[in-house]
Design a protein around this motif. Structure first.
Motif, PDB file in Angstrom:
ATOM      1  N   GLU A  44     -27.214 -25.499  -8.817  1.00  0.00           N
ATOM      2  CA  GLU A  44     -26.856 -25.280 -10.220  1.00  0.00           C
ATOM      3  C   GLU A  44     -25.454 -24.695 -10.349  1.00  0.00           C
ATOM      4  OE1 GLU A  44     -30.826 -24.661 -12.801  1.00  0.00           O
ATOM      5  OE2 GLU A  44     -30.382 -23.003 -11.434  1.00  0.00           O
ATOM      6  N   ALA A  45     -25.047 -23.837  -9.414  1.00  0.00           N
ATOM      7  CA  ALA A  45     -23.699 -23.266  -9.447  1.00  0.00           C
ATOM      8  C   ALA A  45     -22.640 -24.352  -9.283  1.00  0.00           C
ATOM      9  CB  ALA A  45     -23.545 -22.198  -8.367  1.00  0.00           C
ATOM     10  N   PRO A  80     -31.318 -29.177 -17.253  1.00  0.00           N
ATOM     11  CA  PRO A  80     -30.952 -30.122 -18.315  1.00  0.00           C
ATOM     12  C   PRO A  80     -29.892 -31.132 -17.870  1.00  0.00           C
ATOM     13  CG  PRO A  80     -29.845 -28.041 -18.676  1.00  0.00           C
ATOM     14  CD  PRO A  80     -30.728 -27.853 -17.480  1.00  0.00           C
ATOM     15  N   TRP A  81     -30.278 -32.051 -17.017  1.00  0.00           N
ATOM     16  CA  TRP A  81     -29.339 -33.023 -16.464  1.00  0.00           C
ATOM     17  C   TRP A  81     -29.601 -34.442 -16.967  1.00  0.00           C
ATOM     18  CZ3 TRP A  81     -30.109 -30.833 -10.873  1.00  0.00           C
ATOM     19  CH2 TRP A  81     -29.418 -29.622 -10.759  1.00  0.00           C
ATOM     20  N   SER A  82     -30.297 -34.571 -18.048  1.00  0.00           N
ATOM     21  CA  SER A  82     -30.650 -35.882 -18.588  1.00  0.00           C
ATOM     22  C   SER A  82     -29.409 -36.734 -18.844  1.00  0.00           C
ATOM     23  CB  SER A  82     -31.433 -35.708 -19.894  1.00  0.00           C
ATOM     24  OG  SER A  82     -31.855 -36.956 -20.366  1.00  0.00           O
ATOM     25  N   PHE A 111     -36.148 -37.631 -10.088  1.00  0.00           N
ATOM     26  CA  PHE A 111     -34.939 -38.000 -10.828  1.00  0.00           C
ATOM     27  C   PHE A 111     -35.306 -38.554 -12.207  1.00  0.00           C
ATOM     28  CE2 PHE A 111     -31.488 -38.638  -7.314  1.00  0.00           C
ATOM     29  CZ  PHE A 111     -31.659 -37.328  -6.910  1.00  0.00           C
ATOM     30  N   ALA A 112     -36.387 -39.317 -12.275  1.00  0.00           N
ATOM     31  CA  ALA A 112     -36.845 -39.832 -13.571  1.00  0.00           C
ATOM     32  C   ALA A 112     -37.287 -38.678 -14.473  1.00  0.00           C
ATOM     33  CB  ALA A 112     -37.975 -40.835 -13.377  1.00  0.00           C
ATOM     34  N   GLU A 113     -38.008 -37.697 -13.907  1.00  0.00           N
ATOM     35  CA  GLU A 113     -38.429 -36.533 -14.690  1.00  0.00           C
ATOM     36  C   GLU A 113     -37.237 -35.733 -15.187  1.00  0.00           C
ATOM     37  OE1 GLU A 113     -41.429 -34.014 -12.899  1.00  0.00           O
ATOM     38  OE2 GLU A 113     -42.345 -35.756 -11.940  1.00  0.00           O
TER      39      GLU A 113
END
Length: 149
Positions: A44-45, A80-82, A111-113
């Motif tokens: 995340e960083a 939140p990487w959608s 990845f889909a999730e």
């Protein structure tokens, strides 16, 4: 583009391929994050703009131990990487039947999730059919680089 390269390896083949992918992505101008025993905080960083996974399969279609913890943390947290691009390369042995490339399938489902946009279908490399998985991955890597721009 900032590309996170997630890697699960049992005997080192997936990690070798990941190192080659990292070198090719870097040469194409991407900033690449690759830590074979990564944790969610460091991922995340890095704040990835794209995620790639290269993993083998172990046990009964499971992820290798070095990727398992990160997988569960990602699945539980769902950052939140959608909409970001993603792709998976899976190593396996088709003689194991239903568990063939199970580690890759788990990453593809994750990845889909996460809502990632799959830029290429998952590449499955079958250990019972090849002794050169790094060479077998070359075309996929080139297509991923092209898809990321």
């Amino acid at each position: 583009m900032k590309v996170a390269l997630l890697n699960g390896s049992v005997y080192g083949t997936a990690e070798d391929i990941a190192r080659q992918v990292k070198a090719r992505l870097s040469a194409a101008g991407h900033e690449v994050w690759h830590q074979p025993n990564a944790d969610l905080a460091s991922l995340e960083a890095f704040a990835p703009e794209a995620l790639l996974a290269i993993t083998s399969t172990t046990g009964m279609g499971e992820l290798p131990a070095n990727l398992e913890s990160l997988y569960f943390h990602l699945r539980d947290r769902l950052p939140p990487w959608s909409g970001r691009p993603g792709a998976v390369l899976a190593l396996g042995d088709s003689s194991y039947g239903d568990t063939y490339c199970g580690g890759g399938e788990l990453m593809q489902e994750l990845f889909a999730e996460l809502g990632l946009h799959e830029v290429l279908p998952m590449l499955r490399i079958d250990a019972s059919e090849t002794v050169t998985p790094d060479e077998d991955a070359e075309r996929w890597v080139a297509e991923v680089i092209a898809a990321l721009g």
